[in-house]
Design a protein around this motif. Sequence first.
Motif, mmCIF file in Angstrom:
data_model
loop_
_atom_site.group_PDB
_atom_site.id
_atom_site.type_symbol
_atom_site.label_atom_id
_atom_site.label_comp_id
_atom_site.label_asym_id
_atom_site.label_seq_id
_atom_site.Cartn_x
_atom_site.Cartn_y
_atom_site.Cartn_z
ATOM 1 N N ASN A 449 0.823 -1.207 0.000
ATOM 2 C CA ASN A 449 0.000 0.000 0.000
ATOM 3 C C ASN A 449 0.853 1.250 0.000
ATOM 4 O O ASN A 449 2.028 1.220 0.332
ATOM 5 C CB ASN A 449 -0.888 0.038 1.252
ATOM 6 C CG ASN A 449 -2.018 -0.949 1.153
ATOM 7 O OD1 ASN A 449 -1.923 -1.937 0.450
ATOM 8 N ND2 ASN A 449 -3.087 -0.681 1.850
ATOM 9 N N GLY A 524 -9.214 2.005 -0.579
ATOM 10 C CA GLY A 524 -8.356 2.481 0.489
ATOM 11 C C GLY A 524 -9.160 2.804 1.734
ATOM 12 O O GLY A 524 -10.355 2.555 1.799
ATOM 13 N N PRO A 543 -4.292 1.259 -2.060
ATOM 14 C CA PRO A 543 -3.568 0.206 -2.759
ATOM 15 C C PRO A 543 -2.705 0.835 -3.841
ATOM 16 O O PRO A 543 -3.043 1.887 -4.380
ATOM 17 C CB PRO A 543 -4.686 -0.622 -3.388
ATOM 18 C CG PRO A 543 -5.825 0.308 -3.507
ATOM 19 C CD PRO A 543 -5.712 1.283 -2.374
#
Lengths: 699, 174
Positions: A449, A524, A543
């Motif tokens: 991430n 997210g 992400p």
Amino acid sequence: MSIDLSQFIPSFLEESFEGLELMESSLLNLDAGDNEIINSIFRAAHSIKGGAGTFGFDNVTEFTHLVETLLDEIRDGRRDITAKDTELLLVSVDCMRLLIEAARDDADYDQDKITETTHLLEQTLEIDGPASHIEIAKSDEDTQEPAGKIWHITFIPEHHLVQTGNDPLLLFSALADLGELTLKAKTDLLPAITEMDATELYISWELSLISDASEEDIREVFEWVEDECKLEIVELEVSPKSSSSETQDSLRNSASVDPEISDSQTALVTEQPASAIQSSEKIEKIEKNKTKTKQDSGSIRVGVDKVDSLINLMGELVITQSMLSELGNDFEISKLEKLKSGLDQLLQNTKELQESVMKIRMLPISFAFNRFPRLVHDLSIKTGKEINLVIRGEQTELDKTVMEQIGDPLVHLVRNAVDHGIESSDMRIANGKPKSGTITLDAYHQGGNIIIEISDDGGGINREAVLSKAIEKGLVDSGATLSDSQVFDLLFEPGFSTAKEISDISGRGVGMDVVKRNIQSLGGRIQVESQPGIGSKFKVNLPLTLAILDGQLVRVGTEVYIIPLITIVESLQAKEEFINKVSGDMTLYRLRDDNVPVIPIYQLFDLPADTKEVNNALLVVVEADGQKVGLLVDDLLAQQQVVIKSLKDNYQQVEGISGATILGDGSVAMILDVPGMIEMAMKRAQEKQNEHILEGALV
Amino acid sequence: MDIQALAKDIPEQGEYSLEGIDFITSGKQYLTFLLGEEQYAVDILCVEEIRSWEQPTVIPNAPKYVKGVINMRGIIVPIIDLRLKFNIGQATYSDITVVIVLTVEIEDQSRTIGFVVDAVSDVLNAEDNEIKNSPYFGGCVPQSCIDGLINVGAKVVTLLNVETLQLIEKHKVD
């Protein structure tokens, strides 16, 4: 020579927007007296003007000309740049952007704004008008008493120089701006008239420049032609005045030797179509800026190294392919081992190829961060607060699509930080803090991430104010005890705002819910940390890419689901002693010290399933929004990378599902949206509770 | 070349005058299919393909008539059982149960949805003036989905509006 110019327009536009961005960021970093920055701003404006002229965007040319004139005065030190000038230049950059966008879309623009800014620019230039005349007069005086060094420059251009769109005359006039210039044209390379090609340049020059300019300044003039000529710049010894004027005279004399030839050369040069000059210049520049990319264009500029690695991988793939097909031609069972290793190699190649292709879509986040210096600058003027913006990690890369969609939510968060976060200067001083507030933008990778943090050193979020507002709006019961993070999450409820006054920056209570929704739609999440008196931090977790994710395949009944690997904490087999039933029908699983609620997927999705009893069943413990839950599944299958396909294209968003993918056997599998599932389960529990309460009331 | 010139003996008018080459018409062509006992039709230009029935992947908590999604050459296509949607006939799945995949451009966006029907029957030519308004006397099919009726011999074919069909699923499920 005619070139279809329209094919260069997209490049011009792209480059202009880049130039504008450069101008903007440079203007914001402008410290008085830093000539390099002013020069770069000037160059950007200059190439926009030139390009616009070539393509016939006259309004852009005219406007930019004014800006350029102002910049020129600053550059030459004829004008001290003031905060007002910087502001005016920033507004001008906006206007130029407006004009260029209008030119791009062939649309109308805000004529009033342009006219107003034009007036302002003209006024500013006007005030300086007389001064500049004085300046010119002064430079005339300088000429009479030449000061500074004498430079001797030998300039032997290659024959095709003019074909690349360069005009020696322009160079000379630029040199003349630096000081007194005398030149001598040398015609010894001139061929016989029959062999002469009208598009070639056969003349070389010897120039003498009396100026206090440095060698760099002179080289800069030749910047564009450096590769296409022999250039020698020699400083002659600083001679006493008399001898210098002597040299001058002698040079002058020699310059006048062949006036006709230099005239003919002039004619030759001016015959070159201006268009060719500009367009070739442009191509050159585009190549120079290869790694830069425009913010929201439909195209990506990719570094050559990335493409090269792709080609290498492609080569390996082809080799593997030919090996496999040879193996397939006369296959015997004894060659099975070879086939297996071949397939392994293919897997490796495919993975690497995929990674490289994904890398092409990755851009540094500075493209999203670029706009914030200007935003904060404008906002700090508007609100009268002093704010420093610190940007870190701007080289962190993330997917282009994610970047485009995260821009607006970030703007909103930064606006909020300025408006609500940072206190006024007086209040800061009263609280013993530095007068100017600091907003920090930070980006970094964590696992698969990217984390973007927007933090301020302001007053922090007033927990009590948020809570009382929420109670007033009926979002929470007045008796409820909430943790800090639960209270801060209320900020993202639709229609929520604690600002006492609504400003035109923020505080209308629209936005934060949209911010959260946008971030969630990207897969997210956003977290808030805040300490009263010290500041707040918004942490956005996204992400890296939207296209592919690592997933754990699980089976529920006959269906296969994919749980994003990133959300998985662990998988385990439930043991009876850790299972607790609480408040009727909720099952908790004791995971070390945590009590993790169990969500049976079959119940949530209304499916037939093999395993309905938690005891001994497989639990996949996942985490989202700081909440851990155990998903009850029938079976754990493979782990693999899956390509995400949207359900929205042909159907609609489905609660608890973030998308679908196609498995190796061609069937479709749903990808679970873990935060969405938790939300769903909570909603259902709430509904059930309400039913119970209703029933209770009826009894 | 004028195709009528090739077959000048044959009268220009008449629906089925050219046996075997009945596509010579100025009207539109429609694909007709069966829902229970009834005949329905859609514009043939919207038909992407006709597939045999296969068990799709279930969409969680979707309404009964949304059978799930399938993979059609890399595109995720939802499958809707028109018999369940319109409440016509029995929703059984046999060898001749087919899925008609329709693609429609709506506001620059193309949507592809598969519809389960009992059987595909024919291709029908119809001039615009042959399409009669459908009388509104209730019925299971929403009026907005019906473009009109076409008489074929003694039978009647209901012409469905593909755009509203595609939008059926856009509305949030209650």
